[in-house]
Design a protein around this motif. Structure first.
Motif, PDB file in Angstrom:
ATOM      1  N   ALA A 228       0.835  -1.203   0.000  1.00 61.59           N
ATOM      2  CA  ALA A 228       0.000   0.000   0.000  1.00 61.59           C
ATOM      3  C   ALA A 228       0.873   1.258   0.000  1.00 61.59           C
ATOM      4  CB  ALA A 228      -0.929  -0.001   1.202  1.00 61.59           C
ATOM      5  N   HIS A 229       1.971   1.229   0.737  1.00 64.95           N
ATOM      6  CA  HIS A 229       2.898   2.360   0.755  1.00 64.95           C
ATOM      7  C   HIS A 229       3.519   2.571  -0.623  1.00 64.95           C
ATOM      8  CE1 HIS A 229       5.993   5.122   2.123  1.00 64.95           C
ATOM      9  NE2 HIS A 229       6.887   4.343   1.534  1.00 64.95           N
ATOM     10  N   LEU A 230       3.926   1.495  -1.269  1.00 65.54           N
ATOM     11  CA  LEU A 230       4.507   1.600  -2.612  1.00 65.54           C
ATOM     12  C   LEU A 230       3.514   2.182  -3.609  1.00 65.54           C
ATOM     13  CD1 LEU A 230       6.409  -1.783  -2.951  1.00 65.54           C
ATOM     14  CD2 LEU A 230       7.368   0.472  -2.494  1.00 65.54           C
TER      15      LEU A 230
ATOM     16  N   PRO B 238       6.420  -9.766 -16.495  1.00 66.19           N
ATOM     17  CA  PRO B 238       7.277  -8.866 -15.726  1.00 66.19           C
ATOM     18  C   PRO B 238       6.607  -8.469 -14.414  1.00 66.19           C
ATOM     19  CG  PRO B 238       6.320  -7.700 -17.578  1.00 66.19           C
ATOM     20  CD  PRO B 238       5.927  -9.137 -17.712  1.00 66.19           C
ATOM     21  N   PRO B 239       7.401  -8.209 -13.383  1.00 69.65           N
ATOM     22  CA  PRO B 239       6.826  -7.789 -12.103  1.00 69.65           C
ATOM     23  C   PRO B 239       6.319  -6.354 -12.189  1.00 69.65           C
ATOM     24  CG  PRO B 239       9.211  -7.710 -12.011  1.00 69.65           C
ATOM     25  CD  PRO B 239       8.848  -8.309 -13.331  1.00 69.65           C
ATOM     26  N   ASP B 240       5.453  -5.996 -11.262  1.00 69.61           N
ATOM     27  CA  ASP B 240       5.059  -4.600 -11.129  1.00 69.61           C
ATOM     28  C   ASP B 240       6.272  -3.855 -10.588  1.00 69.61           C
ATOM     29  OD1 ASP B 240       2.491  -5.258 -11.910  1.00 69.61           O
ATOM     30  OD2 ASP B 240       1.722  -5.352  -9.859  1.00 69.61           O
ATOM     31  N   ALA B 241       6.658  -2.779 -11.245  1.00 64.33           N
ATOM     32  CA  ALA B 241       7.848  -2.038 -10.843  1.00 64.33           C
ATOM     33  C   ALA B 241       7.457  -0.624 -10.454  1.00 64.33           C
ATOM     34  CB  ALA B 241       8.871  -2.021 -11.965  1.00 64.33           C
ATOM     35  N   PHE B 242       8.091  -0.128  -9.394  1.00 70.64           N
ATOM     36  CA  PHE B 242       7.798   1.204  -8.882  1.00 70.64           C
ATOM     37  C   PHE B 242       9.084   1.974  -8.660  1.00 70.64           C
ATOM     38  CE2 PHE B 242       4.125  -1.278  -7.746  1.00 70.64           C
ATOM     39  CZ  PHE B 242       3.066  -0.409  -7.959  1.00 70.64           C
ATOM     40  N   LEU B 243       9.013   3.276  -8.867  1.00 67.99           N
ATOM     41  CA  LEU B 243      10.095   4.195  -8.563  1.00 67.99           C
ATOM     42  C   LEU B 243       9.624   5.030  -7.387  1.00 67.99           C
ATOM     43  CD1 LEU B 243      12.880   5.210  -9.640  1.00 67.99           C
ATOM     44  CD2 LEU B 243      11.597   6.968 -10.864  1.00 67.99           C
ATOM     45  N   ILE B 244      10.438   5.073  -6.339  1.00 65.74           N
ATOM     46  CA  ILE B 244      10.020   5.762  -5.120  1.00 65.74           C
ATOM     47  C   ILE B 244      11.138   6.665  -4.626  1.00 65.74           C
ATOM     48  CG2 ILE B 244      10.752   3.919  -3.564  1.00 65.74           C
ATOM     49  CD1 ILE B 244       8.110   4.470  -2.006  1.00 65.74           C
TER      50      ILE B 244
ATOM     51  N   ASN C 262      19.194   2.381  -3.022  1.00 70.21           N
ATOM     52  CA  ASN C 262      18.785   1.008  -2.791  1.00 70.21           C
ATOM     53  C   ASN C 262      17.748   0.592  -3.831  1.00 70.21           C
ATOM     54  OD1 ASN C 262      18.728  -1.457  -1.575  1.00 70.21           O
ATOM     55  ND2 ASN C 262      17.957  -0.748   0.380  1.00 70.21           N
ATOM     56  N   ALA C 263      17.504  -0.679  -3.871  1.00 74.73           N
ATOM     57  CA  ALA C 263      16.452  -1.277  -4.689  1.00 74.73           C
ATOM     58  C   ALA C 263      16.128  -2.619  -4.045  1.00 74.73           C
ATOM     59  CB  ALA C 263      16.922  -1.469  -6.124  1.00 74.73           C
ATOM     60  N   PHE C 264      14.921  -3.097  -4.236  1.00 77.57           N
ATOM     61  CA  PHE C 264      14.579  -4.410  -3.694  1.00 77.57           C
ATOM     62  C   PHE C 264      13.435  -5.024  -4.478  1.00 77.57           C
ATOM     63  CE2 PHE C 264      11.944  -1.477  -1.271  1.00 77.57           C
ATOM     64  CZ  PHE C 264      10.722  -2.121  -1.177  1.00 77.57           C
ATOM     65  N   ALA C 265      13.272  -6.296  -4.273  1.00 78.17           N
ATOM     66  CA  ALA C 265      12.177  -7.052  -4.890  1.00 78.17           C
ATOM     67  C   ALA C 265      11.421  -7.760  -3.769  1.00 78.17           C
ATOM     68  CB  ALA C 265      12.714  -8.061  -5.881  1.00 78.17           C
ATOM     69  N   THR C 266      10.128  -7.916  -3.951  1.00 79.20           N
ATOM     70  CA  THR C 266       9.315  -8.615  -2.957  1.00 79.20           C
ATOM     71  C   THR C 266       8.187  -9.348  -3.678  1.00 79.20           C
ATOM     72  OG1 THR C 266       8.135  -8.380  -0.852  1.00 79.20           O
ATOM     73  CG2 THR C 266       7.770  -6.660  -2.493  1.00 79.20           C
TER      74      THR C 266
ATOM     75  N   VAL D 231       9.083  -5.021  -7.959  1.00 80.03           N
ATOM     76  CA  VAL D 231      10.441  -4.497  -7.954  1.00 80.03           C
ATOM     77  C   VAL D 231      10.337  -3.021  -7.610  1.00 80.03           C
ATOM     78  CG1 VAL D 231      12.455  -3.950  -9.377  1.00 80.03           C
ATOM     79  CG2 VAL D 231      11.308  -6.146  -9.634  1.00 80.03           C
ATOM     80  N   VAL D 232      11.218  -2.566  -6.710  1.00 80.29           N
ATOM     81  CA  VAL D 232      11.209  -1.173  -6.292  1.00 80.29           C
ATOM     82  C   VAL D 232      12.602  -0.595  -6.499  1.00 80.29           C
ATOM     83  CG1 VAL D 232      10.809   0.416  -4.380  1.00 80.29           C
ATOM     84  CG2 VAL D 232       9.443  -1.663  -4.573  1.00 80.29           C
ATOM     85  N   LEU D 233      12.658   0.510  -7.225  1.00 80.99           N
ATOM     86  CA  LEU D 233      13.900   1.245  -7.419  1.00 80.99           C
ATOM     87  C   LEU D 233      13.773   2.580  -6.700  1.00 80.99           C
ATOM     88  CD1 LEU D 233      14.399   0.737 -11.255  1.00 80.99           C
ATOM     89  CD2 LEU D 233      15.505  -0.523  -9.412  1.00 80.99           C
TER      90      LEU D 233
END
Length: 94
Positions: A17-19, A50-56, A63-67, A75-77
């Motif tokens: 939800a935060h992402l 492909p995964p849902d990817a977000f830029l935050i 940092n970057a991470f996947a969950t 994926v979060v960049l």
């Protein structure tokens, strides 16, 4: 054990939800260059979907991470990491 599982699901749900609330989804329309890199990397490792990817924005963190949450990959960049790697775009693929 059930209480622990419920707590874990609640924490993961709060993260997603935060992402979605604070991040920008990387799509062809929003970030075509990052989206193309995401699709290229997915093809390289054999991912069909492909995964849902977000830029935050993370306030200076590099940092970057996947969950994974309920059968969906994310994926979060962090924006500062992408900005720092602007001179070496191939590093973003890593």
């Amino acid at each position: 054990m059930l209480l622990g599982l419920i707590g874990f699901l609640f924490a993961q749900s709060a993260l997603i939800a935060h992402l979605r609330g604070n991040g920008v989804r990387i799509t062809h329309e929003q970030f075509p260059d990052l989206h193309a890199r995401l699709l290229y990397c997915c093809r390289q490792i054999g991912m069909d979907t492909p995964p849902d990817a977000f830029l935050i924005h993370a306030g200076g963190a590099f940092n970057a991470f996947a969950t994974r949450f309920l059968q969906r990959n994310f994926v979060v960049l962090f924006s500062d990491l992408v900005d720092a790697l602007e001179d070496d775009p191939e590093a973003i693929n890593f």
